[in-house]
Design a protein around this motif. Structure first.
Motif, PDB file in Angstrom:
ATOM      1  N   ILE A  38      20.678  21.126  -8.723  1.00 26.26           N
ATOM      2  CA  ILE A  38      20.618  21.653 -10.087  1.00 26.26           C
ATOM      3  C   ILE A  38      21.570  20.884 -10.986  1.00 26.26           C
ATOM      4  N   ARG A  39      21.333  20.996 -12.269  1.00 22.13           N
ATOM      5  CA  ARG A  39      22.245  20.384 -13.244  1.00 22.13           C
ATOM      6  C   ARG A  39      22.848  21.504 -14.074  1.00 22.13           C
ATOM      7  N   PHE A  40      24.183  21.612 -13.993  1.00 19.19           N
ATOM      8  CA  PHE A  40      24.862  22.669 -14.724  1.00 19.19           C
ATOM      9  C   PHE A  40      24.936  22.309 -16.198  1.00 19.19           C
ATOM     10  N   ALA A  41      24.641  23.298 -17.056  1.00 21.80           N
ATOM     11  CA  ALA A  41      24.685  23.064 -18.500  1.00 21.80           C
ATOM     12  C   ALA A  41      26.073  23.314 -19.073  1.00 21.80           C
ATOM     13  N   ASP A  42      26.817  24.240 -18.487  1.00 24.84           N
ATOM     14  CA  ASP A  42      28.132  24.619 -19.023  1.00 24.84           C
ATOM     15  C   ASP A  42      29.252  24.185 -18.092  1.00 24.84           C
ATOM     16  N   GLY A  43      30.404  23.892 -18.673  1.00 27.84           N
ATOM     17  CA  GLY A  43      31.618  23.660 -17.904  1.00 27.84           C
ATOM     18  C   GLY A  43      31.729  22.310 -17.240  1.00 27.84           C
ATOM     19  N   ALA A  44      30.946  21.305 -17.674  1.00 26.62           N
ATOM     20  CA  ALA A  44      30.940  20.014 -16.978  1.00 26.62           C
ATOM     21  C   ALA A  44      31.636  18.891 -17.734  1.00 26.62           C
ATOM     22  N   ALA A  45      32.361  19.201 -18.801  1.00 24.95           N
ATOM     23  CA  ALA A  45      33.015  18.144 -19.578  1.00 24.95           C
ATOM     24  C   ALA A  45      34.517  18.142 -19.324  1.00 24.95           C
ATOM     25  N   THR A  46      35.044  16.988 -18.923  1.00 25.37           N
ATOM     26  CA  THR A  46      36.480  16.839 -18.719  1.00 25.37           C
ATOM     27  C   THR A  46      36.821  15.367 -18.644  1.00 25.37           C
ATOM     28  N   LEU A  47      38.063  15.028 -18.947  1.00 17.11           N
ATOM     29  CA  LEU A  47      38.506  13.646 -18.824  1.00 17.11           C
ATOM     30  C   LEU A  47      39.367  13.442 -17.584  1.00 17.11           C
ATOM     31  N   ASP A  48      40.019  14.517 -17.108  1.00 16.96           N
ATOM     32  CA  ASP A  48      40.895  14.365 -15.953  1.00 16.96           C
ATOM     33  C   ASP A  48      40.078  14.379 -14.653  1.00 16.96           C
ATOM     34  N   VAL A 153      28.532   7.926  -4.901  1.00 15.65           N
ATOM     35  CA  VAL A 153      29.606   7.917  -3.915  1.00 15.65           C
ATOM     36  C   VAL A 153      29.608   9.288  -3.235  1.00 15.65           C
ATOM     37  N   VAL A 154      29.773   9.272  -1.918  1.00 12.83           N
ATOM     38  CA  VAL A 154      29.853  10.512  -1.154  1.00 12.83           C
ATOM     39  C   VAL A 154      31.304  10.968  -1.128  1.00 12.83           C
ATOM     40  N   VAL A 155      31.512  12.243  -1.463  1.00 12.79           N
ATOM     41  CA  VAL A 155      32.857  12.804  -1.546  1.00 12.79           C
ATOM     42  C   VAL A 155      32.917  14.121  -0.780  1.00 12.79           C
ATOM     43  N   ASN A 156      34.106  14.508  -0.399  1.00 13.36           N
ATOM     44  CA  ASN A 156      34.343  15.843   0.150  1.00 13.36           C
ATOM     45  C   ASN A 156      34.575  16.782  -1.020  1.00 13.36           C
ATOM     46  N   VAL A 157      33.953  17.962  -0.948  1.00 19.32           N
ATOM     47  CA  VAL A 157      34.110  18.978  -1.998  1.00 19.32           C
ATOM     48  C   VAL A 157      34.270  20.348  -1.340  1.00 19.32           C
ATOM     49  N   PRO A 158      34.856  21.302  -2.050  1.00 18.10           N
ATOM     50  CA  PRO A 158      34.906  22.658  -1.510  1.00 18.10           C
ATOM     51  C   PRO A 158      33.492  23.219  -1.344  1.00 18.10           C
ATOM     52  N   ALA A 159      33.317  24.132  -0.403  1.00 18.97           N
ATOM     53  CA  ALA A 159      32.031  24.827  -0.258  1.00 18.97           C
ATOM     54  C   ALA A 159      31.729  25.532  -1.580  1.00 18.97           C
ATOM     55  N   PRO A 160      30.462  25.570  -2.008  1.00 25.49           N
ATOM     56  CA  PRO A 160      30.131  26.141  -3.322  1.00 25.49           C
ATOM     57  C   PRO A 160      30.662  27.560  -3.547  1.00 25.49           C
ATOM     58  N   ALA A 161      30.519  28.436  -2.572  1.00 28.17           N
ATOM     59  CA  ALA A 161      30.995  29.815  -2.749  1.00 28.17           C
ATOM     60  C   ALA A 161      32.513  29.854  -2.870  1.00 28.17           C
ATOM     61  N   ARG A 162      33.203  29.062  -2.057  1.00 27.01           N
ATOM     62  CA  ARG A 162      34.665  29.019  -2.128  1.00 27.01           C
ATOM     63  C   ARG A 162      35.115  28.421  -3.461  1.00 27.01           C
ATOM     64  N   PHE A 163      34.390  27.411  -3.933  1.00 25.25           N
ATOM     65  CA  PHE A 163      34.711  26.809  -5.228  1.00 25.25           C
ATOM     66  C   PHE A 163      34.649  27.879  -6.316  1.00 25.25           C
ATOM     67  N   ALA A 164      33.555  28.663  -6.326  1.00 25.91           N
ATOM     68  CA  ALA A 164      33.364  29.681  -7.361  1.00 25.91           C
ATOM     69  C   ALA A 164      34.440  30.762  -7.291  1.00 25.91           C
ATOM     70  N   VAL A 165      34.737  31.261  -6.086  1.00 28.66           N
ATOM     71  CA  VAL A 165      35.751  32.305  -5.948  1.00 28.66           C
ATOM     72  C   VAL A 165      37.126  31.755  -6.332  1.00 28.66           C
ATOM     73  N   HIS A 166      37.418  30.516  -5.919  1.00 28.30           N
ATOM     74  CA  HIS A 166      38.705  29.908  -6.288  1.00 28.30           C
ATOM     75  C   HIS A 166      38.827  29.806  -7.809  1.00 28.30           C
ATOM     76  N   LYS A 184      36.903  27.491 -19.021  1.00 23.16           N
ATOM     77  CA  LYS A 184      36.082  26.540 -18.254  1.00 23.16           C
ATOM     78  C   LYS A 184      35.976  26.998 -16.799  1.00 23.16           C
ATOM     79  N   ASP A 185      37.073  27.517 -16.243  1.00 23.08           N
ATOM     80  CA  ASP A 185      37.035  28.063 -14.881  1.00 23.08           C
ATOM     81  C   ASP A 185      35.994  29.159 -14.770  1.00 23.08           C
ATOM     82  N   LEU A 186      35.974  30.054 -15.751  1.00 27.36           N
ATOM     83  CA  LEU A 186      35.039  31.156 -15.741  1.00 27.36           C
ATOM     84  C   LEU A 186      33.597  30.670 -15.869  1.00 27.36           C
ATOM     85  N   LEU A 187      33.357  29.700 -16.748  1.00 28.34           N
ATOM     86  CA  LEU A 187      32.008  29.143 -16.896  1.00 28.34           C
ATOM     87  C   LEU A 187      31.536  28.496 -15.597  1.00 28.34           C
TER      88      LEU A 187
END
Length: 191
Positions: A38-48, A153-166, A184-187
């Motif tokens: 999926i492509r998220f519409a909200d919360g995807a803009a950042t420079l860091d 590039v293949v990267v390690n990421v948090p599991a989706p559910a853990r990412f959301a709860v975090h 942005k965290d909430l979005l």
């Protein structure tokens, strides 16, 4: 964004993700969308660009002699990044370019009960800033692709559910001066 993708790809080339490094923050959020199709519409803009490593608490089996020079990888980008020092004079977990202070690299690790001081990881040649609740996000790591016009590039990421709860936990912890980041965290958690 090409600059951020270039940074992530360079760290991958130097072996940061093979050594247990994890992409976190908004770029992990974008990668999770790729993983979920999926492509998220909200919360995807950042420079860091944010990275994490379990530090001394790493639970995956890695060779004891694995060395990754993260500092050298960052220098090789020739983007003007300098490590930021702490008030006590030691190296911190952040890199900034004085000419482009909005683009920053943050390296974090879980905070332990023993200390909240910066952790220096010699095998990575990097300092990590301890953060509360990071251990939750670093359990059950997944792999995802970060895509850009320049490639993937293949990267390690948090599991989706853990990412959301975090993100929900961090949202509740942020003070008034960090309201924009908290929103942005909430979005991202809602997405």
């Amino acid at each position: 964004v090409p600059r951020q993708f270039r940074i992530v790809r360079r760290l991958a080339e130097y072996g940061f993700f093979r050594a247990g490094g994890v992409l976190i923050g908004t770029h992990a959020f974008v990668s999770l969308g790729n993983m979920l199709g999926i492509r998220f519409a909200d919360g995807a803009a950042t420079l860091d660009v944010d990275f994490a490593h379990a530090g001394g608490n790493i639970s995956v089996a890695l060779p004891a002699n694995l060395k990754v020079d993260v500092h050298k990888a960052i220098d090789s980008l020739e983007m003007g990044f300098l490590p930021i020092t702490e008030l006590q004079g030691g190296e911190g977990g952040t890199y900034l370019n004085p000419a482009d202070p909005e683009l920053r690299l943050d390296f974090v690790t879980p905070m332990t009960r023993a200390s909240d001081k910066v952790v220096r990881i010699e095998n990575l040649n990097i300092a990590l800033q301890p953060l509360k609740f990071m251990e939750f996000a670093l359990e059950n790591i997944d792999q995802a692709a970060l895509l850009a016009e320049e490639g993937a590039v293949v990267v390690n990421v948090p599991a989706p559910a853990r990412f959301a709860v975090h993100k929900l936990i961090v949202h509740g912890e942020r003070g008034g001066s960090f309201r924009t980041k908290a929103n942005k965290d909430l979005l991202q958690a809602a997405a």
